[in-house]
Design a protein around this motif. Structure first.
Motif, PDB file in Angstrom:
ATOM      1  N   ALA A   1       0.829  -1.207   0.000  1.00 60.85           N
ATOM      2  CA  ALA A   1       0.000   0.000   0.000  1.00 60.85           C
ATOM      3  C   ALA A   1       0.862   1.255   0.000  1.00 60.85           C
ATOM      4  CB  ALA A   1      -0.926  -0.010   1.214  1.00 60.85           C
ATOM      5  N   LEU A   2       1.921   1.246   0.785  1.00 66.60           N
ATOM      6  CA  LEU A   2       2.788   2.420   0.881  1.00 66.60           C
ATOM      7  C   LEU A   2       3.536   2.657  -0.426  1.00 66.60           C
ATOM      8  CD1 LEU A   2       3.812   4.626   2.815  1.00 66.60           C
ATOM      9  CD2 LEU A   2       5.648   3.066   3.483  1.00 66.60           C
ATOM     10  N   THR A   3       3.984   1.597  -1.072  1.00 68.02           N
ATOM     11  CA  THR A   3       4.710   1.748  -2.335  1.00 68.02           C
ATOM     12  C   THR A   3       3.796   2.291  -3.425  1.00 68.02           C
ATOM     13  OG1 THR A   3       6.178  -0.085  -1.722  1.00 68.02           O
ATOM     14  CG2 THR A   3       6.125   0.546  -4.038  1.00 68.02           C
ATOM     15  N   ARG A   4       2.556   1.816  -3.473  1.00 67.35           N
ATOM     16  CA  ARG A   4       1.604   2.373  -4.449  1.00 67.35           C
ATOM     17  C   ARG A   4       1.362   3.857  -4.172  1.00 67.35           C
ATOM     18  NH1 ARG A   4      -1.560  -2.280  -2.999  1.00 67.35           N
ATOM     19  NH2 ARG A   4      -1.116  -4.047  -4.367  1.00 67.35           N
ATOM     20  N   ALA A   5       1.267   4.209  -2.899  1.00 68.58           N
ATOM     21  CA  ALA A   5       1.062   5.616  -2.548  1.00 68.58           C
ATOM     22  C   ALA A   5       2.266   6.464  -2.970  1.00 68.58           C
ATOM     23  CB  ALA A   5       0.820   5.745  -1.047  1.00 68.58           C
ATOM     24  N   GLU A   6       3.464   5.919  -2.835  1.00 70.61           N
ATOM     25  CA  GLU A   6       4.658   6.646  -3.281  1.00 70.61           C
ATOM     26  C   GLU A   6       4.622   6.882  -4.788  1.00 70.61           C
ATOM     27  OE1 GLU A   6       8.604   5.655  -1.614  1.00 70.61           O
ATOM     28  OE2 GLU A   6       7.541   4.100  -0.497  1.00 70.61           O
ATOM     29  N   LEU A   7       4.199   5.875  -5.534  1.00 71.34           N
ATOM     30  CA  LEU A   7       4.097   6.035  -6.986  1.00 71.34           C
ATOM     31  C   LEU A   7       3.076   7.113  -7.339  1.00 71.34           C
ATOM     32  CD1 LEU A   7       4.295   2.432  -8.507  1.00 71.34           C
ATOM     33  CD2 LEU A   7       5.737   4.392  -9.086  1.00 71.34           C
ATOM     34  N   GLN A   8       1.966   7.139  -6.625  1.00 71.08           N
ATOM     35  CA  GLN A   8       0.965   8.178  -6.862  1.00 71.08           C
ATOM     36  C   GLN A   8       1.538   9.561  -6.579  1.00 71.08           C
ATOM     37  OE1 GLN A   8      -2.355   6.602  -4.382  1.00 71.08           O
ATOM     38  NE2 GLN A   8      -3.562   6.822  -6.231  1.00 71.08           N
ATOM     39  N   ALA A   9       2.207   9.690  -5.444  1.00 72.86           N
ATOM     40  CA  ALA A   9       2.761  10.988  -5.063  1.00 72.86           C
ATOM     41  C   ALA A   9       3.808  11.454  -6.066  1.00 72.86           C
ATOM     42  CB  ALA A   9       3.361  10.903  -3.665  1.00 72.86           C
ATOM     43  N   LEU A  10       4.620  10.535  -6.564  1.00 75.61           N
ATOM     44  CA  LEU A  10       5.638  10.897  -7.540  1.00 75.61           C
ATOM     45  C   LEU A  10       5.004  11.466  -8.804  1.00 75.61           C
ATOM     46  CD1 LEU A  10       8.709  10.837  -8.100  1.00 75.61           C
ATOM     47  CD2 LEU A  10       8.373   8.580  -9.134  1.00 75.61           C
ATOM     48  N   GLN A  11       3.804  10.981  -9.138  1.00 72.17           N
ATOM     49  CA  GLN A  11       3.104  11.453 -10.332  1.00 72.17           C
ATOM     50  C   GLN A  11       2.251  12.698 -10.066  1.00 72.17           C
ATOM     51  OE1 GLN A  11       1.586   7.935 -12.887  1.00 72.17           O
ATOM     52  NE2 GLN A  11       1.822   7.073 -10.833  1.00 72.17           N
ATOM     53  N   GLY A  12       2.368  13.248  -8.861  1.00 75.48           N
ATOM     54  CA  GLY A  12       1.621  14.456  -8.548  1.00 75.48           C
ATOM     55  C   GLY A  12       0.209  14.202  -8.094  1.00 75.48           C
TER      56      GLY A  12
END
Length: 333
Positions: free
Chosen positions: A319-330
């Motif tokens: 869950a945290l890694t998916r959230a990091e990917l989302q944040a990286l994409q703005g």
């Protein structure tokens, strides 16, 4: 002409109180009022800087005043290190890669990710204490039985001493896990901006499986460069070589996160199999115990608790890694 500067929000004076019990959604709502975020917004106004409070973290090299560059380091999580979990065959723990906040993110996104990681860290601390508490109970029973049998001449002093040493070792681990429950809560409280309001109870979130596969690497990089406000601020006014370095850093981070997700999928299958086996083993031990046959029911229970704790750790990291990917994409993590 006087320039109006918003007052810095003090963590101890923030208007909202920390709920108890606390859900993840409620916790994430504290991100925008955290002093790291409000101080950046205030300094941007004071400097006449066009970067808003979603601007890049100062560690990335964003051009800003000395006041804006003031950013104390954040403590490392005690339990949840997703990079180290996924790349278990690599070198020792990598503190920089194990944290979810990154200099490539805006301040609000980074704060939300820190809150999420701290929240999961508290839950892991509670699960770790439950694991060690059961293990200590089992070790004590084994040691206590050995002492009684030694008095009857049925057990050697050497074996009794060995069981006592095992019990003391596990007792020490349990004490550390109990202390970690308080430390992780203190770190979460600080991430919320309320360092004196340690949450006692957390509501374990329901982590739904991903509905779709993440985008391809090139698509993630393109979206990040276009939509991530931190990256836009970081690249503004930079030369071609500096912008190329930023693009390479974004691609490197995105690749690591995508690879981590693939590895965590494999680890999830392994921990699920382990948990299923421990459930069956517990059923067998319980049946033998009820039949008064020889069975170590306590040991099976402690191993089941450990397996479930490990399974939750992987779920938190996914869950945290998916959230990091989302944040990286703005996107909002």
């Amino acid at each position: 002409m006087l320039l109006w500067i918003p007052a810095t929000t003090n963590a101890d004076e923030a208007p909202a109180e920390v709920p108890d019990p606390l859900s993840l959604e409620q916790a994430l709502g504290f991100a925008e009022t955290h002093p790291r975020v409000t101080a950046a917004a205030r300094n941007a106004v004071a400097d006449g800087n066009s970067t808003d409070h979603n601007g890049a973290a100062d560690a990335t090299g964003t051009r800003s005043s000395p006041a804006m560059r003031f950013d104390l380091p954040r403590a490392q999580p005690l339990y949840l290190g997703c990079h180290s979990l996924a790349f278990s065959g690599a070198r020792g723990n990598d503190a920089e890669r194990d944290v979810s906040w990154s200099g490539l993110l805006g301040r609000v996104a980074a704060q939300r990710l820190e809150i999420m990681q701290r929240f999961f860290d508290v839950l892991l601390a509670d699960l770790s204490f439950a694991r060690d508490n059961e293990a200590m109970a089992v070790a004590f029973i084994q040691f206590d039985r050995a002492e009684a049998r030694q008095e009857l001449g049925q057990f050697s002093p050497l074996r009794t001493a060995e069981l006592q040493a095992d019990y003391q070792r596990i007792r020490r681990q349990r004490a550390a896990s109990e202390a970690a429950q308080r430390v992780t809560r203190a770190l979460l409280a600080t991430a919320l901006g309320h360092p004196t309001s340690l949450p006692r109870q957390l509501i374990t979130p329901t982590l739904e499986p991903a509905q779709a596969e993440p985008p391809e690497l090139d698509a993630i990089v393109a979206t990040a460069l276009e939509n991530n406000p931190g990256l836009r601020a970081l690249m503004q006014g930079r030369g071609g070589a500096e912008q190329a370095l930023v693009r390479m850093a974004v691609r490197e981070r995105a690749l690591e996160l995508l690879t981590r997700l693939e590895l965590l999928d494999i680890i999830a299958e392994q921990t699920r199999s382990e948990s299923d086996w421990r459930d069956l083993k517990l059923d067998e031990s319980r049946t033998l115990y009820e039949l008064e046959a020889q069975a170590d029911l306590g040991f099976s229970m402690s191993q089941q608790t450990k397996a479930r704790r490990d399974e939750r750790e992987v779920a938190f990291c996914r869950a945290l890694t998916r959230a990091e990917l989302q944040a990286l994409q703005g996107l909002i993590p």
